[in-house]
Structure formats: structure tokens, C-alpha cells
Enzyme design. Structure first.
Site, PDB file in Angstrom:
ATOM      1  N   HIS A 131      41.535  32.447  33.583  1.00 32.56           N
ATOM      2  CA  HIS A 131      42.312  33.622  33.986  1.00 32.56           C
ATOM      3  C   HIS A 131      43.770  33.408  33.554  1.00 32.56           C
ATOM      4  O   HIS A 131      44.276  32.282  33.619  1.00 32.56           O
ATOM      5  CB  HIS A 131      42.224  33.825  35.505  1.00 32.56           C
ATOM      6  CG  HIS A 131      42.804  35.136  35.927  1.00 32.56           C
ATOM      7  ND1 HIS A 131      44.159  35.336  36.049  1.00 32.56           N
ATOM      8  CD2 HIS A 131      42.207  36.324  36.213  1.00 32.56           C
ATOM      9  CE1 HIS A 131      44.369  36.604  36.402  1.00 32.56           C
ATOM     10  NE2 HIS A 131      43.206  37.216  36.510  1.00 32.56           N
TER      11      HIS A 131
ATOM     12  N   GLU B 108      41.292  40.863  29.387  1.00 31.84           N
ATOM     13  CA  GLU B 108      42.353  41.220  30.334  1.00 31.84           C
ATOM     14  C   GLU B 108      43.713  41.080  29.640  1.00 31.84           C
ATOM     15  O   GLU B 108      44.271  39.971  29.586  1.00 31.84           O
ATOM     16  CB  GLU B 108      42.331  40.281  31.539  1.00 31.84           C
ATOM     17  CG  GLU B 108      41.074  40.360  32.361  1.00 31.84           C
ATOM     18  CD  GLU B 108      41.361  39.973  33.807  1.00 31.84           C
ATOM     19  OE1 GLU B 108      41.187  40.819  34.680  1.00 31.84           O
ATOM     20  OE2 GLU B 108      41.787  38.830  34.043  1.00 31.84           O
TER      21      GLU B 108
HETATM   22  P1  PGA Z   1      44.579  43.643  38.609  1.00 31.11           P
HETATM   23  O1  PGA Z   1      44.130  42.138  38.276  1.00 31.11           O
HETATM   24  O2  PGA Z   1      43.314  44.462  38.740  1.00 31.11           O
HETATM   25  O3  PGA Z   1      45.339  43.529  39.899  1.00 31.11           O
HETATM   26  O4  PGA Z   1      45.416  44.107  37.468  1.00 31.11           O
HETATM   27  C1  PGA Z   1      43.045  41.889  37.431  1.00 31.11           C
HETATM   28  C2  PGA Z   1      42.835  40.400  37.320  1.00 31.11           C
HETATM   29  O5  PGA Z   1      43.823  39.658  37.408  1.00 31.11           O
HETATM   30  O6  PGA Z   1      41.706  39.936  37.145  1.00 31.11           O
END
Ligand code: PGA
Length: 239
Positions: free
Chosen positions: A94, A164
Site C-alpha cells: 500500500h 491506487e
Molecule cells: P481512500 O483510500 O478510499 O480513503 O482514498 C483508499 C486506500 O488507501 O486504499
């Protein structure tokens, strides 16, 4: 290992460093599950034994795992320990771990190896910074992350990729739907081994944009941070 092809889409709640015992009890009282979708709740490790799962479509996930399997590594939790706790999914790489804990592609790969060996599906997170996006380097960054983080043993049955964009996490900003579709298609076409791999989108997913994001043909579900902490919102996202 869970059979990912059983599901039309996969929604993962990433609670990050949030939650407490009362929150968890109330969350599961209100969570409403639909049978074709795979729902995974990733809590802090201390609460994993309190999470509720079923063998069909509601699973427990961890947010990280050790690169080590056992030994003198104070504070670590191994993939085997997670498997004993019936954890079926684990986030790895992440961007918050890359940024705040100096996690590198090589350790992310080792974590994915350990998880696959223990029949836990690694959800390998990749994404570009705003600077990389502005310099049109998104695909270059993703290609490097994917080739350096996915182990040889990874395939569409045992691994998930989460796209992401770092600039979209927790900011309320998202790429356009066309950009999301283009990036997901790019990831699936990087290697013939990956063309059936599940690719989730994460970064400011909310009840107001999730249906459209999830309807894109190369999006196989969403990784949800902030909006997963409100169970009513999460219910709308997964409905
Ligand atoms: P968010 O975070 O939905 O708050 O943007 C997503 C993540 O960090 O996996």
C-alpha cells in the site's frame, strides 16, 4: 485459496489504523452482503480474530505481513500466522506503507511469495504520484512496480492487483473513468499471464462514483479506504 472466478466483483474495505471493538460489533450488524460479490474487510491485526467471515463471500483480510516466516523479528506477524487466523487476503505495498515505512518493491515481492505459499491472496497495490502522472509516466511507473513486485508464482488465480493512484488516496480526487479503464487495460495486457488477473481500483471510491467505476469493463472491484469506515456508505458501494 479462494476461487476468485466465482465472483462478479471484489470489494475490499481498508480500515487502516481505525476501528475499535464497539465499531466492529456495530459494523457487522449493519453490513449487507450480496451473494455474487466478494467482500473483504481488512482491519488492524489486533482485531482480526473479531472479524466475521463466511466461506462463500465474506472474508477477513490483513493490511500487511512480515517478509520473514519466523524468528527474532519483534513486532512482526507472518503469513502462516495469518493463515491460522483464517485470513484469506492481505494488502501488500500500500502506498502508505511505501511512503511511511520505506517499503520497497523487493520486500513487497517477498511478502507476496510468503502469502501465496500460505494460500492467502496478496492484493498488490501499485500507483503513480501526481508528479509522475503530470509527466505522463503513469504506465512506466506501473510497469516497473508490477514487474518488480509480482513474484514468479503469481497468477490470476492467486494474486490481485489494486491500482491506487497515490494522488487519489484520501483526497476526493480520482482519475477520469476513461483513464481508469485505460490503466486497467494496460495492466491486464502487460503480460499474457495477467490478462485474466483481477484488477481493483482504489483512491477516493465513494457511494457516488463506485457504480460507474465498477461498471468499467476492466475494473474487477474496488479497494475502499475512508468510505469503508461508514457502513451505510460501504453498503451502498457494494450493493
Ligand atoms: P481512500 O483510500 O478510499 O480513503 O482514498 C483508499 C486506500 O488507501 O486504499
Amino acid at each position: 485459496m479462494i476461487n476468485l472466478s466465482n465472483f462478479s466483483s471484489i470489494f475490499i474495505a481498508n480500515w487502516k489504523l481505525n476501528g475499535n471493538i464497539e465499531f466492529i460489533d456495530q459494523y457487522y450488524q449493519k453490513l449487507s452482503i450480496n451473494s455474487e460479490k466478494c467482500i473483504v474487510i481488512c482491519s488492524p491485526n489486533i482485531f482480526l480474530s473479531r472479524l466475521i467471515s463466511n466461506p462463500n463471500n465474506l472474508f477477513k483480510g490483513a493490511q500487511d505481513v512480515s517478509t520473514y516466516n519466523q524468528g527474532a523479528f519483534t513486532g512482526e506477524v507472518s503469513a502462516h500466522m495469518l493463515s491460522e487466523e483464517n485470513i484469506k487476503f492481505c494488502l501488500v505495498g500500500h502506498s502508505e506503507r511505501r511512503q511511511h515505512f520505506n517499503e520497497e518493491n523487493s520486500s513487497i515481492k517477498q511478502k507476496a511469495i510468503n502469502l501465496i505459499e500460505n494460500k492467502i491472496i496478496p492484493v498488490i497495490c501499485v500507483g503513480e504520484t501526481l508528479e509522475a502522472k503530470e509527466n505522463k509516466l503513469t504506465k512506466t511507473v506501473l510497469k516497473k512496480q508490477i514487474s518488480n513486485c509480482l513474484p514468479e508464482t503469481a497468477n490470476f488465480q492467486n494474486t490481485i492487483i489494486a491500482y491506487e493512484p497515490i494522488w487519489a488516496i484520501g483526497t476526493g480526487l480520482t482519475p477520469t473513468f476513461e483513464e481508469i479503464e485505460e490503466v486497467h487495460s494496460y495492466i491486464k495486457n502487460l503480460n499474457p499471464k495477467f490478462n485474466q488477473i483481477k484488477v481493483l481500483y482504489g483512491g477516493s471510491v465513494k457511494s457516488s462514483n463506485s457504480a460507474k467505476i465498477n461498471s468499467l469493463s476492466n475494473v474487477d472491484g474496488c479497494l475502499v479506504g475512508g468510505a469503508s469506515l461508514e457502513v451505510d456508505d460501504f453498503n451502498l458501494i457494494i450493493s
